[in-house]
Design a protein around this motif. Sequence first.
Motif, PDB file in Angstrom:
ATOM      1  N   LYS A  61       0.845  -1.205   0.000  1.00 59.97           N
ATOM      2  CA  LYS A  61       0.000   0.000   0.000  1.00 59.97           C
ATOM      3  C   LYS A  61       0.880   1.254   0.000  1.00 59.97           C
ATOM      4  N   TYR A  63       0.989   4.838   1.849  1.00 50.90           N
ATOM      5  CA  TYR A  63       0.326   5.438   3.010  1.00 50.90           C
ATOM      6  C   TYR A  63       1.082   6.645   3.536  1.00 50.90           C
ATOM      7  N   ASP A  95      -5.860   0.979  -2.053  1.00 46.83           N
ATOM      8  CA  ASP A  95      -4.396   0.889  -1.998  1.00 46.83           C
ATOM      9  C   ASP A  95      -3.757   2.037  -1.228  1.00 46.83           C
ATOM     10  N   ARG A 126      -9.691   3.012   6.108  1.00 47.36           N
ATOM     11  CA  ARG A 126      -8.834   3.881   5.285  1.00 47.36           C
ATOM     12  C   ARG A 126      -7.956   4.797   6.147  1.00 47.36           C
ATOM     13  N   ARG A 172       4.849   1.680  -1.906  1.00 45.41           N
ATOM     14  CA  ARG A 172       4.387   0.290  -1.830  1.00 45.41           C
ATOM     15  C   ARG A 172       5.451  -0.660  -1.289  1.00 45.41           C
TER      16      ARG A 172
END
Length: 201
Positions: A61, A63, A95, A126, A172
Amino acid sequence: MKKKLLYGLFFGALMLGFYFMLTALIPGFGQRKVNPISEVKPFRFTNQDGIAVTNEDVKGKVYVAEYFFTTCPGICPMMNNNMRLVYDRFKENPDFLILSHTCQPEVDSPAVLRHYADSMKVDTKRWVFLTGRKDSLYNMARLSYSIDDPANNLQNFQDDFMHTQFWALVDREGKVRKIYDGLKKAEVKELISDAEKFLKK
């Protein structure tokens, strides 16, 4: 003289065409490479529902990581108002995540974080609120996310207190790509733009 000019223009156009061909054929060709600032180390914290969250849960992901505390009267409300812009932009994208770590785990229990999340009216799949051991939380900020100076570490963590307005954008692969000032709207917009690029990779 005209011949030389024509030859110059011809070879210039040829080189330009060659460059655009390479750009089209080779992914990432011609893009400026920015080295990661740091790499996120393994972690294990507890979210607003009392469930463990580890680095494995965010694998793959993009973030943004921030630090705040629920009773903060100063910069935290302003920061999280700005973070809402990030949340609103990416809340439909599975994602992308926001990880908000508490600076004050002795106060911010999972139940307190759940109440705070409910007051924010956000989807905690989320936007995740995390608590845990104080030393682990602070080490993550300083040694993984690079949003506070490691020199601030005190021998006695009970006496330590961290309050930072900086956010870390993680790609990622678990690498910190850039640090942003969460109080500056221009940098929040920049984060959104950068996150969109990393989500395409």
